[in-house]
Design a protein around this motif. Structure first.
Motif, PDB file in Angstrom:
ATOM      1  N   HIS A 106      42.347  38.416  34.820  1.00 19.22           N
ATOM      2  CA  HIS A 106      42.321  37.575  33.614  1.00 19.22           C
ATOM      3  C   HIS A 106      41.141  36.610  33.680  1.00 19.22           C
ATOM      4  CE1 HIS A 106      45.782  38.317  31.024  1.00 19.22           C
ATOM      5  NE2 HIS A 106      46.525  38.526  32.093  1.00 19.22           N
ATOM      6  N   ALA A 107      40.944  35.999  34.856  1.00 17.67           N
ATOM      7  CA  ALA A 107      39.874  35.017  35.014  1.00 17.67           C
ATOM      8  C   ALA A 107      38.493  35.658  34.973  1.00 17.67           C
ATOM      9  CB  ALA A 107      40.052  34.270  36.337  1.00 17.67           C
ATOM     10  N   LEU A 108      38.429  36.963  35.230  1.00 21.37           N
ATOM     11  CA  LEU A 108      37.154  37.682  35.243  1.00 21.37           C
ATOM     12  C   LEU A 108      36.941  38.510  33.978  1.00 21.37           C
ATOM     13  CD1 LEU A 108      37.258  38.968  38.941  1.00 21.37           C
ATOM     14  CD2 LEU A 108      35.960  37.011  38.059  1.00 21.37           C
ATOM     15  N   GLN A 109      37.779  38.312  32.967  1.00 16.61           N
ATOM     16  CA  GLN A 109      37.704  39.139  31.767  1.00 16.61           C
ATOM     17  C   GLN A 109      36.343  39.101  31.105  1.00 16.61           C
ATOM     18  OE1 GLN A 109      40.783  40.998  29.856  1.00 16.61           O
ATOM     19  NE2 GLN A 109      38.792  41.935  30.065  1.00 16.61           N
ATOM     20  N   HIS A 110      35.638  37.968  31.224  1.00 18.42           N
ATOM     21  CA  HIS A 110      34.309  37.848  30.611  1.00 18.42           C
ATOM     22  C   HIS A 110      33.302  38.825  31.213  1.00 18.42           C
ATOM     23  CE1 HIS A 110      34.316  35.373  34.221  1.00 18.42           C
ATOM     24  NE2 HIS A 110      32.991  35.423  34.239  1.00 18.42           N
ATOM     25  N   ARG A 111      33.588  39.349  32.397  1.00 17.23           N
ATOM     26  CA  ARG A 111      32.652  40.254  33.061  1.00 17.23           C
ATOM     27  C   ARG A 111      32.823  41.705  32.624  1.00 17.23           C
ATOM     28  NH1 ARG A 111      30.092  37.476  37.253  1.00 17.23           N
ATOM     29  NH2 ARG A 111      29.231  39.423  38.052  1.00 17.23           N
ATOM     30  N   GLY A 112      33.861  42.001  31.869  1.00 19.03           N
ATOM     31  CA  GLY A 112      34.070  43.353  31.381  1.00 19.03           C
ATOM     32  C   GLY A 112      35.270  43.406  30.466  1.00 19.03           C
ATOM     33  N   GLN A 113      35.052  43.756  29.213  1.00 17.15           N
ATOM     34  CA  GLN A 113      36.124  43.713  28.224  1.00 17.15           C
ATOM     35  C   GLN A 113      36.444  45.074  27.623  1.00 17.15           C
ATOM     36  OE1 GLN A 113      35.720  40.381  25.454  1.00 17.15           O
ATOM     37  NE2 GLN A 113      34.218  39.465  26.830  1.00 17.15           N
ATOM     38  N   GLU A 114      35.947  46.117  28.253  1.00 15.83           N
ATOM     39  CA  GLU A 114      36.165  47.468  27.730  1.00 15.83           C
ATOM     40  C   GLU A 114      37.414  48.123  28.307  1.00 15.83           C
ATOM     41  OE1 GLU A 114      32.794  50.468  27.140  1.00 15.83           O
ATOM     42  OE2 GLU A 114      33.695  51.091  29.016  1.00 15.83           O
ATOM     43  N   ALA A 115      37.670  47.889  29.601  1.00 17.53           N
ATOM     44  CA  ALA A 115      38.793  48.549  30.265  1.00 17.53           C
ATOM     45  C   ALA A 115      39.183  47.764  31.504  1.00 17.53           C
ATOM     46  CB  ALA A 115      38.428  49.982  30.638  1.00 17.53           C
ATOM     47  N   ALA A 116      40.383  48.045  32.016  1.00 17.43           N
ATOM     48  CA  ALA A 116      40.872  47.367  33.218  1.00 17.43           C
ATOM     49  C   ALA A 116      41.755  48.314  34.004  1.00 17.43           C
ATOM     50  CB  ALA A 116      41.645  46.104  32.842  1.00 17.43           C
ATOM     51  N   GLY A 117      41.798  48.103  35.322  1.00 16.09           N
ATOM     52  CA  GLY A 117      42.636  48.937  36.169  1.00 16.09           C
ATOM     53  C   GLY A 117      43.043  48.215  37.435  1.00 16.09           C
ATOM     54  N   ILE A 118      44.190  48.606  38.006  1.00 14.39           N
ATOM     55  CA  ILE A 118      44.670  48.078  39.282  1.00 14.39           C
ATOM     56  C   ILE A 118      45.209  49.238  40.104  1.00 14.39           C
ATOM     57  CG2 ILE A 118      46.386  46.625  40.452  1.00 14.39           C
ATOM     58  CD1 ILE A 118      46.287  44.711  38.104  1.00 14.39           C
ATOM     59  N   THR A 119      44.892  49.258  41.389  1.00 16.23           N
ATOM     60  CA  THR A 119      45.463  50.205  42.340  1.00 16.23           C
ATOM     61  C   THR A 119      46.121  49.420  43.459  1.00 16.23           C
ATOM     62  OG1 THR A 119      43.814  51.901  41.864  1.00 16.23           O
ATOM     63  CG2 THR A 119      44.984  52.086  43.954  1.00 16.23           C
ATOM     64  N   SER A 120      47.339  49.812  43.836  1.00 15.05           N
ATOM     65  CA  SER A 120      48.056  49.136  44.918  1.00 15.05           C
ATOM     66  C   SER A 120      48.434  50.143  45.997  1.00 15.05           C
ATOM     67  CB  SER A 120      49.319  48.446  44.383  1.00 15.05           C
ATOM     68  OG  SER A 120      50.272  49.409  43.953  1.00 15.05           O
ATOM     69  N   PHE A 121      48.827  49.611  47.159  1.00 14.96           N
ATOM     70  CA  PHE A 121      49.263  50.454  48.278  1.00 14.96           C
ATOM     71  C   PHE A 121      50.506  49.837  48.889  1.00 14.96           C
ATOM     72  CE2 PHE A 121      48.908  51.633  52.885  1.00 14.96           C
ATOM     73  CZ  PHE A 121      49.173  52.990  52.713  1.00 14.96           C
ATOM     74  N   ASP A 122      51.576  50.622  49.013  1.00 16.21           N
ATOM     75  CA  ASP A 122      52.856  50.093  49.495  1.00 16.21           C
ATOM     76  C   ASP A 122      53.145  50.420  50.957  1.00 16.21           C
ATOM     77  OD1 ASP A 122      53.539  52.766  49.532  1.00 16.21           O
ATOM     78  OD2 ASP A 122      54.982  52.655  47.876  1.00 16.21           O
ATOM     79  N   GLY A 123      52.135  50.866  51.675  1.00 12.84           N
ATOM     80  CA  GLY A 123      52.324  51.254  53.064  1.00 12.84           C
ATOM     81  C   GLY A 123      52.477  52.746  53.252  1.00 12.84           C
ATOM     82  N   HIS A 124      52.821  53.433  52.168  1.00 17.93           N
ATOM     83  CA  HIS A 124      52.966  54.897  52.203  1.00 17.93           C
ATOM     84  C   HIS A 124      52.159  55.563  51.093  1.00 17.93           C
ATOM     85  CE1 HIS A 124      56.181  54.696  55.201  1.00 17.93           C
ATOM     86  NE2 HIS A 124      56.671  53.685  54.507  1.00 17.93           N
ATOM     87  N   ASP A 125      52.251  55.027  49.896  1.00 17.50           N
ATOM     88  CA  ASP A 125      51.635  55.654  48.731  1.00 17.50           C
ATOM     89  C   ASP A 125      50.748  54.669  47.975  1.00 17.50           C
ATOM     90  OD1 ASP A 125      53.058  58.180  48.983  1.00 17.50           O
ATOM     91  OD2 ASP A 125      54.838  57.059  48.364  1.00 17.50           O
ATOM     92  N   PHE A 126      49.754  55.223  47.295  1.00 17.02           N
ATOM     93  CA  PHE A 126      48.912  54.452  46.377  1.00 17.02           C
ATOM     94  C   PHE A 126      49.477  54.588  44.961  1.00 17.02           C
ATOM     95  CE2 PHE A 126      46.105  55.044  49.934  1.00 17.02           C
ATOM     96  CZ  PHE A 126      45.280  53.923  49.936  1.00 17.02           C
ATOM     97  N   HIS A 127      49.363  53.507  44.205  1.00 12.91           N
ATOM     98  CA  HIS A 127      49.838  53.501  42.810  1.00 12.91           C
ATOM     99  C   HIS A 127      48.713  52.942  41.937  1.00 12.91           C
ATOM    100  CE1 HIS A 127      53.909  53.944  44.510  1.00 12.91           C
ATOM    101  NE2 HIS A 127      53.519  53.032  45.378  1.00 12.91           N
ATOM    102  N   SER A 128      48.458  53.560  40.800  1.00 16.14           N
ATOM    103  CA  SER A 128      47.368  53.114  39.934  1.00 16.14           C
ATOM    104  C   SER A 128      47.814  53.024  38.486  1.00 16.14           C
ATOM    105  CB  SER A 128      46.174  54.086  40.017  1.00 16.14           C
ATOM    106  OG  SER A 128      45.553  54.026  41.270  1.00 16.14           O
TER     107      SER A 128
END
Length: 485
Positions: free
Chosen positions: A36-58
């Motif tokens: 949110h705080a970095l939205q000014h640096r790119g307003q076309e798209a957004a994504g997050i990837t996480s890792f729970d110790g076994h699997d990646f989630h995006s």
């Protein structure tokens, strides 16, 4: 649909913002706040990837962070204590979901996610060779080249393969990568694009700007240094420096426009630097006038500095509505003209009969400045003078900033007087390159390489431009063939 923000349509657009956190409860939620705080640096798209110790989630989507990650269930689906995210404005690759980052791939060593701020200036050359060797690309983004270089490296450890990949790329990059073992953050040897480190309790954070640390309540530790690779894993944090040391050249336009004014870049307050640029501009290009008026919002700090230095009163002569995004009306010339006033409107009672100085951060094509000057005249200004808080933008950027081709840059085809006539201003002046350096606390010396990347002003590019040089060569051959025929 038409945009109702005419002032932003003619700006140089920063490429991306990145944010990553290691070992935190609800890591994805913290990343979303940082983005949110970095939205000014790119307003076309957004994504997050996480890792729970076994699997990646995006989760990746077109649009703003709020519209993507404020929806029920999205953050809950991104489980884990490690996550990284990205906001994007495309500079390479088409506008499509497949190019939205973080990019993810399953390598022989396990999952590998990467969020990239910058631009690889030899990506097309590397891509052709990788495809020739059998690589199959899933996107048109230059960032995917890094993944393939890591995947095809013959070195044994992932870190060595990562270093091997980086030693083959040219250009600008600040990267946050995730693997099953840990998080990796790095900057290119010249430090062209920014990247900072912070702490939130026992958690380690990497982000494009310090303002993202502020928003999540983290402490700013330091910058990731140019050419440094920082690895965070279960054993702690360590740093390696696999590149030969060179004099850094961070992007000076971060100080002029890209970074938020409440960020700290290279130890400097962006707000204070922009005020100092405005003050320097007042010394270099004074004019007898009644009001100093910023072009909202990026021109405000420089306008304050100009007013304080010159003694000419600062006033908000252009009022911006923060509640209008896009119109719901089909475009037409009349509606398009009216749409301008939905977003920005002249403060007519203030401007009527006054000589005004407009302060803006830059002029790119000049179409925006033309509209602003006309807005002032329509509101009754007797004189309109324009002062720009950066030198003339005469050259394209190849390091992750969306810049028009050089022939479309107003300063590349006109001198200052010609530019003033184009935008219909009574006078036009830019801060000098030496004045800009002075405002950021440096002295630009002609006998040594600059302390910053200022190529958009000077044409002095700090790296090779392999892809662009090849394109220029092809264009030249085509032009020669045309003449022969």
């Amino acid at each position: 649909m038409i945009t109702t923000n005419p002032f932003d349509d003619d700006k140089l657009r920063e490429e991306c913002g990145v944010f990553g956190i290691w070992d935190a409860d609800g890591a994805a939620a913290v990343v979303a706040l940082g983005l949110h705080a970095l939205q000014h640096r790119g307003q076309e798209a957004a994504g997050i990837t996480s890792f729970d110790g076994h699997d990646f989630h995006s989760h990746r989507a077109m649009g703003h962070v709020a519209g993507t990650f404020d929806k029920d269930g999205v953050i809950r689906s991104l489980a884990g204590r490690v996550a990284c995210g990205h906001v994007r404005y495309s500079t390479t690759g088409e506008t499509a979901l497949r190019n939205v980052q973080p990019l993810f791939a399953e390598l022989s060593s396990g999952g590998f996610a990467v969020a990239h701020n910058g631009n690889i200036s030899n990506a097309l050359t590397l891509r052709r060779e990788l495809v020739r060797r059998g690589s199959i690309f899933q996107s048109t983004s230059d960032t995917e080249v890094i993944i393939h270089l890591v995947a095809t490296s013959t070195y044994r450890t992932l870190l060595d393969r990562f270093v091997d990949a980086l030693k083959q790329v040219e250009g600008a990059y600040s990267l946050i990568c995730m693997t099953p073992e840990g998080m990796i953050a790095c900057r290119d040897p010249l430090g062209i694009r920014p990247l900072v480190m912070g702490r939130l309790g026992d958690s380690v954070i990497f982000a494009s700007e310090t303002v993202a640390l502020d928003v999540v309540g983290a402490e700013h530790m330091r910058d990731v240094e140019p050419g440094e690779i920082v690895i965070v894993d279960a054993s702690g944090m360590r740093s390696v420096r696999p590149f030969s040391r060179v004099n850094p050249r961070p992007c000076i336009f971060e100080h002029v426009y890209f970074s938020r004014p409440d960020s700290i870049v290279g130890g400097n307050s962006i707000y204070s630097v922009r005020k100092a640029i405005g003050a320097e501009l007042a010394v270099e290009a004074p004019v007898d006038a009644d009001l100093v008026i910023p072009v909202p919002d990026s021109g405000v700090p420089a306008a304050i500095g100009y007013a304080q230095q010159s003694g000419v009163p600062f006033e908000l002569g252009i009022i911006r509505s923060h509640y209008v995004g896009r119109t719901f009306i089909q475009p037409g010339d009349q509606i398009r003209h009216l749409g301008v006033k939905l977003k920005h409107n002249a403060n007519r009672a203030l401007i009527q009969g006054k000589r005004v100085i407009l302060i803006d951060d830059s002029i790119v094509r000049g179409t925006t400045s033309l509209k602003i000057v006309q807005m002032m005249r329509d509101a009754g200004a007797t004189e309109v003078h324009m002062r720009i808080a950066s030198p003339p933008t005469r050259h394209s950027c190849f390091y992750g900033v969306d810049t028009p081709e050089r022939s479309k840059l107003l300063a590349a085809v006109h001198d200052i007087q010609g530019m003033a006539e184009f935008i219909h201003a009574d006078s036009l002046a830019f801060v000098s390159i030496n004045g800009l350096y002075k405002a950021v606390g440096e002295a630009r010396r002609a006998d040594v390489r600059p302390q910053y990347c200022d190529a958009c002003f000077t044409g002095d590019y700090p790296t090779r431009l392999t892809d662009q040089d090849a394109l220029d060569c092809t264009d030249q051959l085509a032009l020669t063939a045309e003449r022969v025929m």
